[in-house]
Design a protein around this motif. Structure first.
Motif, mmCIF file in Angstrom:
data_model
loop_
_atom_site.group_PDB
_atom_site.id
_atom_site.type_symbol
_atom_site.label_atom_id
_atom_site.label_comp_id
_atom_site.label_asym_id
_atom_site.label_seq_id
_atom_site.Cartn_x
_atom_site.Cartn_y
_atom_site.Cartn_z
ATOM 1 N N LEU A 68 5.695 -5.849 58.123
ATOM 2 C CA LEU A 68 6.372 -7.140 58.275
ATOM 3 C C LEU A 68 7.738 -6.941 58.908
ATOM 4 O O LEU A 68 8.141 -7.706 59.801
ATOM 5 N N ALA A 69 8.464 -5.919 58.465
ATOM 6 C CA ALA A 69 9.782 -5.638 59.039
ATOM 7 C C ALA A 69 9.672 -5.350 60.528
ATOM 8 O O ALA A 69 10.481 -5.833 61.333
ATOM 9 N N GLN A 70 8.672 -4.577 60.912
ATOM 10 C CA GLN A 70 8.475 -4.253 62.325
ATOM 11 C C GLN A 70 8.177 -5.501 63.147
ATOM 12 O O GLN A 70 8.761 -5.706 64.215
ATOM 13 N N LEU A 71 7.300 -6.348 62.642
ATOM 14 C CA LEU A 71 6.931 -7.552 63.381
ATOM 15 C C LEU A 71 8.104 -8.520 63.514
ATOM 16 O O LEU A 71 8.245 -9.206 64.529
ATOM 17 N N ALA A 72 8.929 -8.599 62.491
ATOM 18 C CA ALA A 72 10.052 -9.543 62.491
ATOM 19 C C ALA A 72 11.317 -8.970 63.122
ATOM 20 O O ALA A 72 12.295 -9.705 63.311
ATOM 21 N N GLY A 73 11.299 -7.669 63.452
ATOM 22 C CA GLY A 73 12.484 -7.055 64.023
ATOM 23 C C GLY A 73 13.609 -6.894 63.026
ATOM 24 O O GLY A 73 14.793 -6.987 63.377
ATOM 25 N N LEU A 74 13.258 -6.641 61.750
ATOM 26 C CA LEU A 74 14.247 -6.487 60.682
ATOM 27 C C LEU A 74 14.109 -5.096 60.071
ATOM 28 O O LEU A 74 13.112 -4.409 60.279
ATOM 29 N N SER A 75 15.098 -4.698 59.298
ATOM 30 C CA SER A 75 15.000 -3.422 58.598
ATOM 31 C C SER A 75 14.118 -3.577 57.366
ATOM 32 O O SER A 75 14.043 -4.660 56.768
ATOM 33 N N VAL A 76 13.460 -2.488 56.965
ATOM 34 C CA VAL A 76 12.613 -2.521 55.777
ATOM 35 C C VAL A 76 13.462 -2.818 54.543
ATOM 36 O O VAL A 76 13.041 -3.565 53.650
ATOM 37 N N ASP A 77 14.668 -2.270 54.508
ATOM 38 C CA ASP A 77 15.540 -2.500 53.350
ATOM 39 C C ASP A 77 15.902 -3.974 53.224
ATOM 40 O O ASP A 77 15.930 -4.514 52.108
ATOM 41 N N TYR A 78 16.137 -4.641 54.352
ATOM 42 C CA TYR A 78 16.502 -6.065 54.286
ATOM 43 C C TYR A 78 15.315 -6.898 53.820
ATOM 44 O O TYR A 78 15.476 -7.822 53.009
ATOM 45 N N VAL A 79 14.115 -6.587 54.311
ATOM 46 C CA VAL A 79 12.920 -7.296 53.846
ATOM 47 C C VAL A 79 12.734 -7.078 52.348
ATOM 48 O O VAL A 79 12.391 -8.009 51.607
ATOM 49 N N LEU A 80 12.960 -5.853 51.875
ATOM 50 C CA LEU A 80 12.842 -5.567 50.440
ATOM 51 C C LEU A 80 13.825 -6.413 49.642
ATOM 52 O O LEU A 80 13.462 -7.016 48.617
ATOM 53 N N ARG A 81 15.060 -6.507 50.111
ATOM 54 C CA ARG A 81 16.057 -7.303 49.388
ATOM 55 C C ARG A 81 15.707 -8.784 49.399
ATOM 56 O O ARG A 81 15.927 -9.495 48.419
ATOM 57 N N LEU A 82 15.136 -9.258 50.511
ATOM 58 C CA LEU A 82 14.697 -10.651 50.564
ATOM 59 C C LEU A 82 13.574 -10.897 49.559
ATOM 60 O O LEU A 82 13.566 -11.918 48.850
#
Length: 287
Positions: free
Chosen positions: A42-56
């Motif tokens: 999901l992080a890759q598809l959205a262009g976000l860091s894995v850590d930020y997706v985890l925090r979300l």
């Protein structure tokens, strides 16, 4: 506010678990345990860091921006109603009708994901890149490495920021002036159809103030051909020059453009493109 973050986090987790990896363009292996997308996917598809997706997903990240929520909605292949629900759960107003949409319908994403052997990029009406596959990244450079606000073709052509710096050199068979004029013509058309879009207005105003070439093109009344098809040479730093057919396919009802690059089967350019496809797939999987 904590309750709102919890609702947003719950939606993210539920919709990530729902989305098939194959529909998102990932190869499914026998040893895979998760039924849906992994967090890093999901992080890759959205262009976000894995850590930020985890925090979300844990409700620890506060106030995600509209750009972040829009990127997540596209990555999760949400319907318009689901996208609006995700925006509201983040405390944001959903995108209004009458503005340039960056929403990519799930069916278009599934179609594009299955074309993983060729570079595919999906652009909004203002030439903002909103979706791409790994082969696109391998050919033209990884868009996720630059800020979301810079992922715009007009900024890559006329700007001086990250988009221009990250773009691999590309030469149009029609000539760079004709290509640039066609992009400006497309932006003029977008402004006429979306006169109240603040992001589009800001893009045009910024480029007119910072680029003499753009300002000149914008003030020219000469009709230019919209960007629909071309032959382009990409000067790739790893495999050398690649001559490819570039086609722009309009998505009916969504005001999106799907851009593809292809080469004749059996040609040297097709072989080079295939090398990049394999390299891109390996990079995406961490192999």
């Amino acid at each position: 506010m904590a309750t709102a973050r919890s609702a947003f986090a719950a939606l993210l987790r539920a919709w990530r678990d729902r989305l098939s990896p194959a529909d998102a363009g990932f190869t499914v292996t026998d040893g895979r345990r998760a039924p849906g997308l992994r967090r890093e996917e999901l992080a890759q598809l959205a262009g976000l860091s894995v850590d930020y997706v985890l925090r979300l997903e844990q409700g620890r990240a506060k106030n995600p921006s509209a750009q972040v929520v829009g990127a997540l909605a596209r990555a999760l292949q949400l319907s318009r109603a689901e996208r609006d629900r995700l925006f509201r759960s983040a405390g944001l107003l959903p995108p209004r009708d009458g503005t340039v949409s960056t929403h990519v319908p799930p069916g278009i994403q599934r179609l594009a994901a299955r074309l993983d052997d060729i570079p595919v990029g999906v652009f909004a009406a203002d030439w903002t890149l909103v979706w791409w596959n790994t082969t696109w990244s391998a050919l033209l450079g990884d868009p996720s490495a630059i800020p979301a606000a810079e992922r715009n073709l007009a900024r890559a052509l006329f700007g001086t920021g990250a988009a221009q710096a990250a773009l691999h050199p590309v030469e149009s068979e029609r000539g760079q002036d004709a290509f640039a004029a066609s992009i400006v013509a497309d932006l003029k058309d977008a402004v006429s159809r979306y006169p109240h879009d603040a992001r589009l207005d800001g893009l045009v105003r910024d480029l007119r103030e910072t680029s003499d070439a753009f300002a000149h093109q914008w003030s020219t009344d000469t009709a230019a051909t919209p960007h629909t098809a071309d032959r382009k040479t990409i000067r790739h730093p790893e495999v050398g020059d690649i001559l490819l057919d570039c086609d722009v396919l309009v998505v009916p009802g969504a005001d999106l453009r799907m851009v593809t690059y292809t080469a004749a089967t059996g040609s040297d350019d097709a072989d080079r493109l295939d090398l990049l496809r394999v390299a891109g797939a390996r990079a995406a999987t961490g192999a």
